[in-house]
Scaffold this active site. Structure first.
Site, PDB file in Angstrom:
ATOM      1  N   VAL A   9      -3.737  -2.147  -6.074  1.00 34.84           N
ATOM      2  CA  VAL A   9      -3.428  -2.726  -4.771  1.00 34.84           C
ATOM      3  C   VAL A   9      -4.647  -2.649  -3.857  1.00 34.84           C
ATOM      4  CG1 VAL A   9      -1.897  -2.590  -2.763  1.00 34.84           C
ATOM      5  CG2 VAL A   9      -1.029  -2.011  -5.043  1.00 34.84           C
ATOM      6  N   GLU A  12      -0.352  13.680  -1.308  1.00 33.12           N
ATOM      7  CA  GLU A  12      -0.772  14.986  -1.824  1.00 33.12           C
ATOM      8  C   GLU A  12      -2.283  15.173  -1.868  1.00 33.12           C
ATOM      9  OE1 GLU A  12      -0.577  11.954  -3.725  1.00 33.12           O
ATOM     10  OE2 GLU A  12       1.176  12.773  -4.722  1.00 33.12           O
ATOM     11  N   GLN A  17       3.915  -4.818  -5.473  1.00 37.06           N
ATOM     12  CA  GLN A  17       2.898  -3.886  -4.988  1.00 37.06           C
ATOM     13  C   GLN A  17       1.763  -4.604  -4.268  1.00 37.06           C
ATOM     14  OE1 GLN A  17       2.162   0.079  -7.343  1.00 37.06           O
ATOM     15  NE2 GLN A  17       1.683  -1.649  -8.634  1.00 37.06           N
ATOM     16  N   HIS A  49       8.677  -1.322 -13.124  1.00 33.98           N
ATOM     17  CA  HIS A  49       7.248  -1.284 -12.827  1.00 33.98           C
ATOM     18  C   HIS A  49       6.511  -2.015 -13.940  1.00 33.98           C
ATOM     19  CE1 HIS A  49       3.467  -0.138 -11.166  1.00 33.98           C
ATOM     20  NE2 HIS A  49       3.929   0.857 -10.443  1.00 33.98           N
ATOM     21  N   TRP A  81      -5.724  -1.884  -0.390  1.00 33.10           N
ATOM     22  CA  TRP A  81      -5.044  -1.082   0.626  1.00 33.10           C
ATOM     23  C   TRP A  81      -5.396  -1.565   2.035  1.00 33.10           C
ATOM     24  CZ3 TRP A  81      -6.316   4.199  -2.101  1.00 33.10           C
ATOM     25  CH2 TRP A  81      -5.589   4.275  -3.296  1.00 33.10           C
ATOM     26  N   ASP A  96       3.583   5.720  -1.204  1.00 35.58           N
ATOM     27  CA  ASP A  96       2.883   6.434  -2.273  1.00 35.58           C
ATOM     28  C   ASP A  96       2.010   7.560  -1.709  1.00 35.58           C
ATOM     29  OD1 ASP A  96       2.080   6.987  -4.846  1.00 35.58           O
ATOM     30  OD2 ASP A  96       1.036   5.097  -5.175  1.00 35.58           O
ATOM     31  N   ASP A 107       4.052   8.911 -11.742  1.00 36.89           N
ATOM     32  CA  ASP A 107       3.385   8.013 -12.687  1.00 36.89           C
ATOM     33  C   ASP A 107       3.546   8.484 -14.130  1.00 36.89           C
ATOM     34  OD1 ASP A 107       2.631   6.595 -10.487  1.00 36.89           O
ATOM     35  OD2 ASP A 107       0.589   7.364 -10.430  1.00 36.89           O
TER      36      ASP A 107
END
Length: 653
Positions: A277, A384, A263, A514, A279, A381, A448
């Site tokens: 992370v 939404e 990640q 993960h 970004w 990822d 998740d």
């Protein structure tokens, strides 16, 4: 089954209303108010050819409304006309079979059969801090976690206006606005829509045929690269040196590694929530991944692919944001500033995909900074979080764009791979979705999950989530091995949970791990010798399933038949229609994962057929059976009459 007569006798109410959405970290509080409501009165019907036009009138406004029902070989389409342009709310009710079961509507976690529920079609963050807080309080008080929240408290990353009935028909509504599908009245279905009604009803004799019709309508998925079946995709972070060490140790233990998923390839951000992370979508050459392109080539030569991570947000403190800001590439607030969305503990900017220049620029980041340095896959990822009070470059209403955003995000990722000439070699997986996501996303993951045994958020949520996606037309999904959401010691992954999750996910299309958001709190795949032995065993199981799973993926790509299926897909038995914690991997493997801490046996429902328990070799004809289920021997059954029986039974070796 919905018939022409049912629709000819539909009841309709219309109205005017306004919405009030409040978003916090992707979760929505939704309120609405109505300024007008009216039940329409039926006037007459007129049939011309294969179409019947229903004439209704509003007794208050004396205005006309028309529904046109068109029949084609048993399938139905309903469209709407009216000269009352002020109406923006519609309630359409028609008769339903009170004993039918309802599935789909995107991805649902706590319930698979939706009969008796009201389902909200609005994509959102499935997890939120209030729910996690309540769970931690229950843990603290010793009220352990079999409690499931009421269905109306759940939101979903993937919400789609499609439902499937056990009577072998589906309804799909052409709508992107907020809607609700109400199945609470058992002999009635009510569609509440905030756009002009337009929907189809399609029927079939079998669920295979029904899935094929649904895929023809919504889109077919793509083949996955051949290499994804060749072992585990291990989650490793904190740089190339750590990756090298973990690869070396795993290979010494006989672990087959298809890929490494990092990640933090673009940098890390340490927050109160955990190890997250940074970004900024280029490799972290200043710190842990200074020689990443060269290392990717080296790993590829060993047959190990490298996977990363991206989402639609940009870190405000990094250089890629400065470029986006200078060019006006971000979603704006009403004052004209870049809209800052809070995710967990920090704000970020969101790229405006309605801006053609921004869309192409972001696609270029994927082509150049990810595919260009050798990445073979990534987690795409989010999707939404589009705020309904933002301002978009196109001038479109963000409320009307909100549900569409996940599909636009998937489309961008898919185009990047195609334009780079890497179709069939590179793939991505998404968690958010709506109607058109199926056309563009390569694979779903279930989001998740908590690192626990809970029914609505933990390991047990994976099966109903996957099956609801399957019945919505999305036939390929997987979960994070071990779950993700960790909250210090109160919600941390123990060894048993990881072992059970490894068992389950070996029988899925993708075997990807993960570390969780707080890796040091969680047991990891290399924690001790028992964990290594389990990983070696079930990675080999997954690899030996390659030919079988590839055939299932072919079926999904060509016919829409899901890889992981509900039991009723092939068995017309009452229990099969309500079973939500077992699944069929294709036609010939039944999996009943162990989802209870400390369990060493499991009671399993087997449909009427000839089944052989994979690990004991015992034969069963069906019904409720109790089998031993020690760690390392999950309840898996092979259909004795299958052409692959001997090959599949060899998985126990």
């Amino acid at each position: 089954m919905i018939t022409v007569e049912d629709l000819l006798n539909m009841r309709v109410k219309v109205g005017e209303g306004t919405n009030d959405f409040t978003m916090s970290r992707g979760s929505f509080v939704y309120k609405q108010s109505f300024s007008y409501e009216s039940t329409l009165e039926f006037v007459d019907k007129n049939k011309e050819g294969n179409a019947t036009k229903l004439h209704f009138t509003d007794p208050n406004r004396k205005l006309d409304h028309y529904f046109i029902i068109t029949e084609d070989n048993g399938d139905l389409e309903v469209t709407y006309e009216s000269n009352d342009d002020a109406i923006n709310r519609y309630w359409i009710s028609f008769a339903a079979n009170s004993s039918e079961h309802i599935y789909g509507c995107g991805e649902t976690y706590s319930k698979f059969d939706l009969k008796g529920e009201n389902v909200r079609i609005w994509v959102a963050e499935h997890q939120n801090t209030n729910r996690i807080g309540r769970k931690l309080i229950r843990e603290l008080l010793g009220k352990k976690p079999k409690k499931v929240l009421p269905f109306n408290k759940f939101e979903s990353y993937y919400a789609q206006p499609t439902f499937v009935s056990s009577d072998k028909y589906f309804v799909h509504v052409y709508i992107d606005n907020y809607s609700e599908f109400n199945f609470k009245v058992l002999n009635q279905t009510t569609l509440y829509l905030q756009d002009k009604p337009h929907f189809v009803v399609k029927k079939a004799d079998t669920f295979e045929e029904l899935s094929s019709k649904l895929s023809d309508l919504l889109g077919h998925q793509r083949q996955l690269p051949d290499w994804v079946y060749d072992g585990a995709i291990l989650a490793v972070q904190e740089g190339c040196d750590v990756i090298d060490r973990k690869i070396e140790e795993a290979e010494k233990k006989g672990i087959k590694i298809a890929g490494i998923w990092s990640q933090d390839w673009c940098g890390c951000r340490r927050t109160k929530f955990g190890y997250q992370v940074m970004w900024n979508w280029r490799y972290d050459k200043e710190d842990q991944y200074s020689n990443l392109p060269e290392k990717i080539k080296e790993w590829n030569e060993k047959g190990i692919k490298f996977l990363g991570y991206i989402n639609p947000f940009i870190a405000l403190e990094k250089d890629i944001y400065e470029e986006a800001k200078a060019n006006g590439y971000c979603v704006k607030d009403k004052e004209g500033n870049d809209y800052q969305v809070t995710i967990t503990t920090f704000p970020a900017a969101m790229v405006d995909f309605t801006n053609p220049d921004a869309y192409e620029w972001y696609k270029g980041l994927i082509k150049n900074n990810m595919i260009g340095i050798g990445l073979s896959g990534w987690m795409a990822d989010f999707g939404e979080y589009l705020p309904v009070d933002c301002v978009l470059h196109s001038g479109e209403d963000p409320y009307e764009m909100h549900n569409r955003w996940p599909a636009i995000w998937a489309k961008l990722n898919n185009e990047a791979i195609a334009e780079a000439g890497k179709e069939g070699e590179v793939f991505f997986f998404t968690r958010a979705g709506h109607t058109e996501t199926i056309k563009y996303s390569h694979l779903m993951w279930n989001g998740d999950q908590h690192v626990d045994w809970s029914l609505d958020d933990g390991i047990a949520a994976v099966v109903p989530a996957t099956l609801s996606l399957a019945m919505s037309g999305y036939g390929m999904a997987h979960s994070d091995v071990g779950g993700y959401t960790t909250m210090k010691k109160r919600l941390a992954r123990d060894k048993e949970l990881l072992l059970r999750w490894e068992e389950m996910n070996a029988f899925s299309p993708l075997y990807r791990f993960h570390e969780g958001n707080q890796p040091v709190m969680n047991v990891q795949f290399d924690g001790d010798e028992e964990l290594y032995n389990q990983l070696e065993k079930f990675t080999n199981t997954h690899v030996r399933l390659k030919g079988y799973i590839k055939e299932l993926v072919d079926e999904n790509v060509n016919k829409g038949t899901p890889v992981m299926r509900p039991l009723f897909y092939h068995y017309d038995e009452p229990r099969a229609y309500t079973e939500s914690l077992e699944y069929l991997l294709g036609r010939d493997i039944l999996v009943a994962p162990v989802i209870d801490k400390g369990a060493t046996t499991k009671t399993v429902y087997l449909p009427e057929d000839e089944w052989v328990h994979l690990y004991s070799g015992k034969e069963f004809d069906g019904g409720m059976v109790i089998v031993g289920a020690p760690v390392g021997e999950p309840p898996v059954f092979i259909r004795k009459g299958s052409k692959r029986f001997e090959e599949l039974m060899s998985l126990a070796k």
